[in-house]
Design an enzyme around this catalytic site. Sequence first.
Site, PDB file in Angstrom:
ATOM      1  N   VAL A 155       0.835  -1.085   0.211  1.00 21.33           N
ATOM      2  CA  VAL A 155      -0.067   0.052   0.027  1.00 21.33           C
ATOM      3  C   VAL A 155       0.899   1.355   0.209  1.00 21.33           C
ATOM      4  O   VAL A 155       0.202   2.539  -0.077  1.00 21.33           O
ATOM      5  CB  VAL A 155      -0.971   0.141   1.074  1.00 21.33           C
ATOM      6  N   ASN A 207      -7.498  -1.687   5.313  1.00 19.19           N
ATOM      7  CA  ASN A 207      -7.106  -2.491   6.696  1.00 19.19           C
ATOM      8  C   ASN A 207      -5.714  -2.758   6.709  1.00 19.19           C
ATOM      9  O   ASN A 207      -5.190  -2.723   8.166  1.00 19.19           O
ATOM     10  CB  ASN A 207      -7.838  -3.870   6.406  1.00 19.19           C
ATOM     11  N   SER A 211      -8.366   2.995  15.009  1.00 15.31           N
ATOM     12  CA  SER A 211      -8.158   2.085  16.271  1.00 15.31           C
ATOM     13  C   SER A 211      -8.718   2.972  17.407  1.00 15.31           C
ATOM     14  O   SER A 211      -8.872   3.780  17.442  1.00 15.31           O
ATOM     15  CB  SER A 211      -6.591   1.731  16.361  1.00 15.31           C
ATOM     16  N   TYR A 228       2.139   4.920  15.902  1.00 19.96           N
ATOM     17  CA  TYR A 228       0.750   4.037  15.638  1.00 19.96           C
ATOM     18  C   TYR A 228      -0.211   4.977  16.191  1.00 19.96           C
ATOM     19  O   TYR A 228      -1.178   5.011  15.132  1.00 19.96           O
ATOM     20  CB  TYR A 228       0.973   3.049  16.531  1.00 19.96           C
ATOM     21  N   ALA A 286      -0.317   8.411  16.332  1.00 22.99           N
ATOM     22  CA  ALA A 286      -0.580   9.300  15.221  1.00 22.99           C
ATOM     23  C   ALA A 286      -1.422   8.926  13.967  1.00 22.99           C
ATOM     24  O   ALA A 286      -1.938   9.609  13.458  1.00 22.99           O
ATOM     25  CB  ALA A 286       0.918   9.929  15.063  1.00 22.99           C
ATOM     26  N   SER A 287      -0.982   7.469  13.636  1.00 21.47           N
ATOM     27  CA  SER A 287      -1.441   7.296  12.279  1.00 21.47           C
ATOM     28  C   SER A 287      -3.014   7.043  12.289  1.00 21.47           C
ATOM     29  O   SER A 287      -3.653   7.521  11.479  1.00 21.47           O
ATOM     30  CB  SER A 287      -0.765   6.049  11.729  1.00 21.47           C
TER      31      SER A 287
END
Length: 253
Positions: free
Chosen positions: A64, A90, A142, A158, A160-161
């Site tokens: 991706v 995903n 999440s 993670y 921040a994403s």
Amino acid sequence: MIDLKNKVAIITGARRGMGRTHALIMAQAGARVAISDISLEECENVVSEIEAQAGEAMAFKCDVTNAEEINEMVKRVVGEWGKIDILVNNAGVFSLKPFVEMTEKDWDFVLDINLKGYFLMAKSVVPHMIKNNSGSIINISSIASGQVGIGFAAATHYVASKGGISGWTEALAVELAPHNIRVNAISPGLIDTPMIDVIKENKEAEKAVLDKIPMKRAGKPEEISYMVAFLASDMASYMTGSNVVIDGGMLAG
Ligand code: NAP
């Protein structure tokens, strides 16, 4: 009851974990599904599982972070099946690293896959959805996204994403609504996939997380996939810009 007959879906990160169950359940509901991940062979295994249930699927090696591979996959899906109705963003990576030890490379690795990867997929798919004046995009975020009342140490990249995905989902939903394209997010809590092996390896850390979950267990991948299939379906025709939390009560607790 969820009916995805005559719908075409692309799912990223679908060789295992939740991506695999999204694919199996959407195929059971009648969708034709493109299974994509970084390992073609493992995607082909998922295709075999779907074909064994009389479903229709194709496998793609698609990183991706690679716009060329994404565009090639999208071109082949449209060439073969004529359209794209559903995109499930995903694919993701998770790692634990204290902020003081985190390098720019660590940061970029996580943000490039978890956030820019979603952008690149949507950039390639959305023009086809606009052409059909129809589409559903489901972004897996999440509860580790910030703004929900709990913080996660040692995974700032993670978080921040995922915070980015949650905000981006709302903005994209507003922008694409005139094209009849719905954009929603799902925010899972702790789900039992290979991604959480890093937590399960440390029994103390695992207990600390489970203690925070009123249901006292991790979720099963399919407990997320049923919501993916619902959001993909016409039953969710008035849902856009939503972020559905599925976490065994963790945020409520
Ligand atoms: P998983 O089993 O690790 O599946 C993620 C898949 O994405 C893996 O096959 C992974 O391959 C693949 N992937 C990684 N980088 C990629 C890339 N550049 N291009 C294409 N595919 C790539 O994890 P999961 O738990 O099912 O996670 C699915 C999604 O749910 C992720 O977005 C994750 O952040 C989110 N989520 C998970 C949990 C949880 O508790 N499990 C909770 C909240 C949200 P590699 O393993 O080879 O990298």
